[in-house]
Design a protein around this motif. Structure first.
Motif, short mmCIF file in Angstrom:
data_model
loop_
_atom_site.label_atom_id
_atom_site.label_comp_id
_atom_site.label_asym_id
_atom_site.label_seq_id
_atom_site.Cartn_x
_atom_site.Cartn_y
_atom_site.Cartn_z
N ASP A 21 0.79 -1.23 0.00
CA ASP A 21 0.00 0.00 0.00
C ASP A 21 0.83 1.28 0.00
O ASP A 21 0.84 2.00 -0.97
CB ASP A 21 -0.99 -0.03 1.17
CG ASP A 21 -0.39 -0.67 2.42
OD1 ASP A 21 0.79 -0.42 2.68
OD2 ASP A 21 -1.11 -1.41 3.12
N VAL A 22 1.52 1.56 1.10
CA VAL A 22 2.27 2.81 1.16
C VAL A 22 3.75 2.47 1.36
O VAL A 22 4.09 1.29 1.43
CB VAL A 22 1.77 3.70 2.32
CG1 VAL A 22 0.30 4.01 2.16
CG2 VAL A 22 2.03 3.04 3.67
N ILE A 23 4.60 3.50 1.45
CA ILE A 23 6.02 3.21 1.66
C ILE A 23 6.22 2.76 3.11
O ILE A 23 5.68 3.38 4.04
CB ILE A 23 6.89 4.44 1.38
CG1 ILE A 23 6.64 4.97 -0.01
CG2 ILE A 23 8.37 4.09 1.56
CD1 ILE A 23 7.48 6.19 -0.35
N HIS A 24 6.94 1.71 3.30
CA HIS A 24 7.38 1.29 4.62
C HIS A 24 8.89 1.18 4.55
O HIS A 24 9.48 1.30 3.48
CB HIS A 24 6.80 -0.08 4.99
CG HIS A 24 5.30 -0.12 4.97
ND1 HIS A 24 4.54 0.14 6.08
CD2 HIS A 24 4.42 -0.37 3.97
CE1 HIS A 24 3.25 0.03 5.75
NE2 HIS A 24 3.15 -0.28 4.48
N SER A 25 9.52 0.97 5.69
CA SER A 25 10.95 0.73 5.63
C SER A 25 11.29 -0.42 6.53
O SER A 25 10.91 -0.46 7.69
CB SER A 25 11.72 1.98 6.03
OG SER A 25 13.09 1.76 5.81
N ALA A 26 11.99 -1.39 5.97
CA ALA A 26 12.37 -2.57 6.75
C ALA A 26 13.67 -2.25 7.48
O ALA A 26 14.72 -2.12 6.86
CB ALA A 26 12.57 -3.75 5.82
N TRP A 27 13.57 -2.13 8.78
CA TRP A 27 14.74 -1.74 9.59
C TRP A 27 15.07 -2.89 10.52
O TRP A 27 14.24 -3.30 11.33
CB TRP A 27 14.40 -0.44 10.31
CG TRP A 27 15.25 0.08 11.44
CD1 TRP A 27 14.77 0.68 12.58
CD2 TRP A 27 16.68 0.13 11.55
NE1 TRP A 27 15.80 1.09 13.37
CE2 TRP A 27 16.98 0.75 12.76
CE3 TRP A 27 17.74 -0.31 10.74
CZ2 TRP A 27 18.30 0.96 13.21
CZ3 TRP A 27 19.04 -0.11 11.17
CH2 TRP A 27 19.31 0.53 12.38
N PHE A 28 16.27 -3.45 10.33
CA PHE A 28 16.75 -4.54 11.18
C PHE A 28 17.88 -3.96 12.03
O PHE A 28 19.05 -4.03 11.63
CB PHE A 28 17.36 -5.66 10.32
CG PHE A 28 16.49 -6.25 9.26
CD1 PHE A 28 15.81 -7.44 9.49
CD2 PHE A 28 16.38 -5.66 8.01
CE1 PHE A 28 15.03 -8.02 8.49
CE2 PHE A 28 15.60 -6.24 7.01
CZ PHE A 28 14.92 -7.43 7.26
N PRO A 29 17.55 -3.39 13.20
CA PRO A 29 18.59 -2.67 13.93
C PRO A 29 19.83 -3.51 14.23
O PRO A 29 20.94 -3.02 14.07
CB PRO A 29 17.91 -2.24 15.24
CG PRO A 29 16.46 -2.50 15.06
CD PRO A 29 16.27 -3.40 13.88
N HIS A 30 19.65 -4.76 14.61
CA HIS A 30 20.82 -5.54 15.01
C HIS A 30 21.71 -5.90 13.84
O HIS A 30 22.91 -6.07 14.00
CB HIS A 30 20.39 -6.83 15.72
CG HIS A 30 19.47 -6.57 16.85
ND1 HIS A 30 18.10 -6.60 16.70
CD2 HIS A 30 19.71 -6.25 18.13
CE1 HIS A 30 17.53 -6.31 17.86
NE2 HIS A 30 18.48 -6.10 18.75
N PHE A 31 21.10 -6.02 12.67
CA PHE A 31 21.91 -6.39 11.50
C PHE A 31 22.43 -5.16 10.77
O PHE A 31 23.08 -5.29 9.74
CB PHE A 31 21.07 -7.24 10.55
CG PHE A 31 20.52 -8.49 11.17
CD1 PHE A 31 21.39 -9.42 11.73
CD2 PHE A 31 19.16 -8.73 11.23
CE1 PHE A 31 20.89 -10.58 12.31
CE2 PHE A 31 18.66 -9.88 11.81
CZ PHE A 31 19.53 -10.81 12.37
N ARG A 32 22.12 -3.97 11.29
CA ARG A 32 22.52 -2.72 10.63
C ARG A 32 22.06 -2.71 9.17
O ARG A 32 22.81 -2.34 8.27
CB ARG A 32 24.04 -2.52 10.66
CG ARG A 32 24.71 -2.77 11.99
CD ARG A 32 24.31 -1.73 13.03
NE ARG A 32 25.18 -1.83 14.19
CZ ARG A 32 24.84 -2.41 15.35
NH1 ARG A 32 23.62 -2.92 15.51
NH2 ARG A 32 25.69 -2.43 16.35
N ALA A 33 20.85 -3.17 8.96
CA ALA A 33 20.33 -3.24 7.61
C ALA A 33 19.02 -2.48 7.53
O ALA A 33 18.21 -2.55 8.45
CB ALA A 33 20.11 -4.69 7.20
#
Ligand code: HEM
Ligand SMILES: [Cu+2]
Ligand SMILES: [Cu+2]
Lengths: 595, 509
Positions: free
Chosen positions: B324-336
């Motif tokens: 639907d809209v923009i999301h952002s996949a944030w994996f803090p521990h993997f710095r990704a």
């Protein structure tokens, strides 16, 4: 320059006319009155913008508490039982950002000081076009009104963040704030841009054509240089925002698909395909990055002026200062994609933008060292304006160094959209630019109102502002380092961030102290405007032309002939002169070197 | 701690107000007095000392925060490139922190030292090419180092060849407000997906007269089966609409129902037919043939609406899409981190180098979670709730504003050794999936979901019926993950009912 003369004649007649209340105070074409109108509008918008931030900070600091005040202020839809709703949280954040960035720091800062100072410091009777100037203000006023009205629509104000990325901002079914609230936002911004463009053209034309005799470009105060480059940046970048906004309006209302593609919402699969939200991001940030310098350059200009005057010393490296303003202005057009490192943009481009972005740090560093050297062996008078300017330099350092971390694309992967970014840009915009704006108000208040602001209240305001500012924004760098995403309505949903609970309370406490600090200012401002002691003609003993005009405003600025300029604006403590300042109108002595 | 801070706030606030009032009085006194100097010696002195003290307080505060939360306060990185970026971050801090302290100190110390003195004159010092050259060249050199090291790391992260290290391929699909995953199956090749094929679970009778129970296609995966099902679904909807229209038509060809309803229905039929045409002409040819590569790639994909498992030391390529809209996949521990953009597929490759268990046992993690659990138990006790412990987990969270549920869009990522992964893959571990928190609607309230029938929760699209049913059994009903896809027919229902109520309203007296 030569144009100055016939101009003098036109206006010599003007001030024999009695002006009616309406033409004098409301539809005024006098740049000084327009400057005051901008300032007062910006202060009112500032009160709203700061107020909103206090409200949402309550939620972030004390996520489980109930605040009846929220319900009282926002209504029971937005905060039933004093608990702020998620949509409204986002709405408040969006409106806070929009109001502060555009209405206070763009319209307010440039509008006030460009209008006030360009004619006065250049020795012009008025702006090149008083009419355009008046229209520009009234468009600004109209757009402010629309923006404020959007806070009261039933479905809430725009709530997609101040950058309003589609599809969230394009599709009403994705959040209620993308309905009427967003339409009003877009309308308001379009009018706002029209206002900035009219203002900007006027500033540029005035600076290029209406300088008085002897006022070479290289004798202009740095304020004017800053306003000049700011106006050019605005002129080149704001139209791009309008295109972005118009395309968005068409996507919203006319089934076009500039930004939309392959979307399924609660109303099913949308027919639009082929568009790209990334296109919007490019268009937005093509304005957005220059915009941050549209905010910052006037602040740098104001500080240069105030620091030189109150250190009783020439600004160090005048030409380098001009050079760095020009360099920053140029570079600010080729760094926009540093806001988009993780959008899936080509990694090669990411590398290029890392490089250009880090280049900006060089002229910025030059400016900082020049300010510091200006203080060195100075004779510093801590007027309220001066203390705010020192604060501005400190925050510019602090925000500049964190910019370096963000500019590094490899590091931005884990900093993007976290509180680290929020900390960074609030230190530069929310502190540097705001502190300089205050400096400007304290410094030129006597020129605007013929009265002095209260110094002691100014000091109290300063300490509360800088302490609370750093108290709010330095800790945000640490929550950001810890990975905490921005624009979270509730930070406690994700357990790994729970150790920041105390820090969030601390931030909210400082934020409330900051709000109290601003109350001091509002009081001082309005009180002094009516009841302040009368100022003398040149209270800060400054060299620039605005202080050669009478305390009581006359239409056309100088009652007699226009002043002539013989030297640069920074002859403070010049050897060979008894006084520690030599106004620009004083001719060089026979054997005197310019500088 | 909390109450202490609140107390500080109140005291500071009250003190500020008192100060305000007092100063206001002195202010009026001052106004009467004639001022010779714009700033008195006393004021200059006060502010000069103020700056000096402020400098120490400011530095102290920053250092205290650094000591307490650390530079790069995320704890150790759990991926190979994350260790590089952490190193780079440290390097950058070692360059910028001295600059930060030194330059701020110069500023405040000069402000202190050169305060006004009637008997002194400032030095007229307007420029020095040498000095200016120094502070152009020195920062440039430092920045050259930063740029060089930064670009080197960036290139290492972003420019890996797609097959390097035989990455496993996982798709993360973002929607308001949840993540679902798809793993590429045996062939490690994700099938195509097309939003036009998103379809709820339903039953239909196929060309051979057999009844087909279709499990639903929440991610729009392209296979022969999903295309046929979607076409059948469209036909069903159109048939229903048509029969509604017929029912609403009187003998003389007039409609009983108000024009809006009739028009909305006709329009829906139009839309559905267009959709059907687009599917038939655009997608069908690619899967018509059972052995077409598209069909084969999609057939074995597995839909994972729960926590996802990864293998330690095996690179993983995440492909991101958004519904639907923009999301952002944030994996803090993997710095990704990578945005999920509707209409665009993005990707990010990284290699986890700790298992969840190993990472949880690191002293840093232990300390972090001990603190968190202390805070929790204190809070839960004060609220009279049962004390629950939180365990460490790698997380995927949303980092791009996407609406009212943005703060609650999360999944656990579980990294295991190869052998354990196989077990999960054979669906042993599906039985123990952690229940997912309730999804939020666009108003940010938990969804009470009706549109998608209950069997749709079967996590599976294709015949790969793996033991997924077990999973749905263990999920508590009220915690059930609700499938996002609100199908066209539910919208139709919505249109219908709202219009009908509207239409009938005036008739009531
Ligand atoms: C040395 C100078 C600077 C550098 C290298 C720099 C770099 C950056 C970078 C790379 C970002 C993007 C971060 C992200 O979203 O992941 C950013 C964000 C931002 N910067 Fe700066 N910056 C500098 C100075 C400034 C100044 C002077 C201002 C304003 C007066 C400013 C205002 C902002 C704003 C408003 C944002 C965030 C916008 C948003 O996402 O909402 N920056 N900066
Ligand atoms: Cu930028
Ligand atoms: Cu989100």
């Amino acid at each position: 320059m030569a144009g100055g003369h016939d101009h003098a004649h036109d206006h010599a007649h003007d001030h024999h006319h009695e002006e009616s209340f309406i033409t004098k105070y409301i539809f005024s074409q006098d740049h000084k009155m327009i400057a005051k109108q901008y300032l007062v509008t910006a202060i009112v918008m500032g009160i709203i913008g700061i107020g909103l931030s206090a409200l949402f900070r309550l939620k972030l600091g004390w996520p489980d508490a109930q605040f009846p005040i929220l319900e009282a202020l926002l209504g029971s839809d937005a905060a039933p039982n004093g608990e702020l709703q998620a949509n409204w949280y986002l709405g408040l954040v969006t409106m806070h950002g929009t109001i502060m960035v555009f209405f206070v720091l763009t319209g307010g800062l440039s509008g006030t000081f460009s209008n006030l100072l360009i004619p006065l410091q250049l020795g012009a009777r008025d702006m090149a076009s008083g009419l355009l100037n008046m229209i520009s203000y009234w468009l600004f006023f109209l757009s402010s009104v629309i923006m404020v009205i959007s806070l009261f629509v039933e479905t809430g104000p725009a709530s997609a963040g101040w950058t309003i990325y589609p599809p969230l901002s394009a599709l009403e079914e994705t959040q209620p704030g993308s309905g009427l609230g967003m339409t009003l936002w877009l309308l308001s911004m379009t009018i706002f841009v029209a206002s900035s463009l009219l203002g900007g053209i006027n500033y540029i034309v005035t600076i290029l054509n209406l300088r008085t005799k002897g006022m070479k470009m290289t004798r202009m105060p740095l304020t004017i240089w800053a306003f000049f480059v700011t106006a050019v940046l605005g002129l080149l970048s704001f139209p791009v925002l309008v295109s972005a906004v118009v395309l968005l309006l068409m996507d919203r209302g006319m089934d076009t698909s500039f930004y939309l593609s392959e979307i399924t919402t609660s109303s099913g699969a949308l027919a639009q395909s082929g568009g790209s939200p990334i296109l919007y991001e490019h268009l937005f940030w093509f304005l957005g990055h220059p915009e941050v310098y549209i905010v910052l350059l006037p602040a740098l200009g104001i500080s240069s002026e105030v620091i030189a005057t109150n250190s009783r010393k020439p600004i160090f490296g005048y030409r380098a200062m001009i050079g760095s303003i020009l360099a920053i202005g140029f570079l600010s057009f080729i760094v926009w994609a540093h806001h988009m490192f993780v959008t899936g943009m080509s990694p090669f481009l990411g590398g290029v933008f890392t490089f250009t972005t880090l280049l900006i740090a060089i002229p910025s560093a030059v400016k900082v060292f020049n300010y510091i050297t200006t203080l060195w062996k100075g004779n510093i008078k801590f007027t309220p304006a001066m203390v705010f300017s020192i604060g501005m330099v400190s925050t510019f350092i602090t925000g500049g160094v964190t910019g370096i971390i963000l500019a590094d694309s490899a590091l931005d992967i884990s900093k993007h959209d976290t509180y680290f970014v929020v900390g960074h840009f609030h230190v530069v915009m929310g502190m540097s630019a705001i502190l300089a704006m205050f400096a400007g108000v304290y410094h030129w208040f006597p020129k605007m109102y013929g009265k002095m602001m209260n110094k002691k209240l100014g000091y109290v305001h300063f300490w509360l502002t800088i302490i609370s500012g750093y108290g709010v924004f330095i800790p945000m760098h640490f929550t950001g380092e810890g990975g905490l995403p921005r624009r979270y309505y509730d930070n406690t949903e994700i357990p790994m961030f729970d150790h920041f609970m105390d820090l969030n309370v601390l931030i909210s406490v400082f934020a409330l102290i900051g709000v109290i600090g601003q109350v001091v200012f509002f009081f001082n401002f309005f009180y002094s405007a009516f009841r302040g002691p009368r100022s003398s003609q040149n209270p800060w003993q400054a060299t620039t032309l605005e202080w050669t005009t009478p305390v009581d405003h006359v239409h056309g600025n100088w009652p007699g002939a226009l002043p002539e300029v013989h030297r640069w604006p920074y002859d403070y403590s010049k050897p060979g002169w008894d006084e520690d300042f030599v106004p620009q109108t004083v001719p060089l002595k026979p054997d005197e070197e310019e500088h | 701690m909390n109450s202490l801070l609140i107390l500080i706030a109140v005291v500071a606030g009250v003190a500020a107000i008192i100060q305000l009032v007092r100063l206001n009085e002195t202010a009026s006194a001052l106004r009467k007095e004639k001022t010779e100097e714009i700033v008195t010696d006393e004021e200059n002195n006060f502010m000069a000392w103020g700056f000096l003290i402020f400098m120490f307080a400011f530095f102290g505060f920053t250092i205290w925060l650094m000591a307490k939360y650390g530079m790069g306060g995320l704890g150790p990185a759990a991926s190979v490139h994350g260790e590089d970026t952490d190193w780079l971050l440290k390097l950058n801090y070692w360059i910028i922190l001295p600059v930060f302290f030194f330059t701020n100190a110069l500023l405040f110390v000069f402000a202190f030292k050169y305060k006004y003195n009637k008997n002194r004159r400032a030095t007229y010092f307007s420029h020095s090419n040498k000095l200016e050259l120094i502070w152009t060249v020195v920062p440039s050199t430092a920045l050259a180092v930063i740029i060089f090291m930064g670009l080197k790391t960036w290139v290492n992260i972003m420019f890996t060849a797609p097959e390097e290290g035989n990455p496993m391929v996982v798709e993360a699909y973002a929607e308001q407000f949840q993540w679902t995953f798809r793993i590429a199956g045996e062939n490690n090749n994700l099938g195509d997906a097309d939003y036009k094929l998103i379809c709820p679970a339903f039953e239909y009778v196929d060309d051979h007269g057999d009844t087909v129970k279709f499990g639903g296609n929440p991610m729009g995966i392209v296979t022969k089966e999903t295309v046929l099902a979607k076409l059948a679904h469209i036909d069903q909807l159109v048939a229903t609409l048509n029969s509604d229209l017929v029912k609403a038509t009187g003998a003389n060809g007039d409609f009983f129902e108000p024009d809006e309803i009739i028009n909305a229905k006709m329009e829906q039929i139009e839309i559905l037919n267009t959709l059907k045409y687009r599917i038939e002409s655009g997608i069908w040819p690619t899967v018509m043939n059972d052995t077409s590569s598209t069909n084969l790639a999609g057939m074995d994909d597995i839909y994972v609406p729960n926590d996802i498992y990864l293998i330690k030391n095996r690179p993983v390529t995440f492909k991101f899409r958004s519904k639907d809209v923009i999301h952002s996949a944030w994996f803090p521990h993997f710095r990704a981190q990578m945005n999920c953009v509707p209409g665009l597929q993005t990707s990010f490759t990284f290699t986890p180098n700790y298992t969840t268990k190993e990472f949880a046992e690191l002293p840093e993690t232990q300390a972090h979670y001990k603190e968190i659990n202390e805070i929790h138990s204190e809070m839960q006790k004060s609220l009279g709730e049962e004390v629950e412990n939180v365990d460490f987990n790698f997380m995927l969270i949303c980092n791009k504003i996407c609406g009212a549920g943005h703060h609650n869009m999360k999944r656990n990522i579980i990294v295991v050794e190869e052998g354990e992964y196989e077990k999960w893959y054979e669906c042993e571990d599906f039985k123990e999936v952690t229940p997912v928190t309730p999804r939020l609607d666009i108003m940010g309230r938990p969804v009470v979901y009706e549109g998608w029938n209950s069997t749709s929760d079967e996590k599976l699209i294709n015949h790969t019926n793996m033991a997924v049913e077990n999973a749905s059994k263990t999920v508590e009903p009220e915690m059930e993950i609700v499938d996002p896809v609100v199908s066209i027919d539910s919208t139709m229902n919505a249109i219908d009912s709202s219009m009908i109520t509207d239409a009938h309203a005036p008739e009531q007296p």
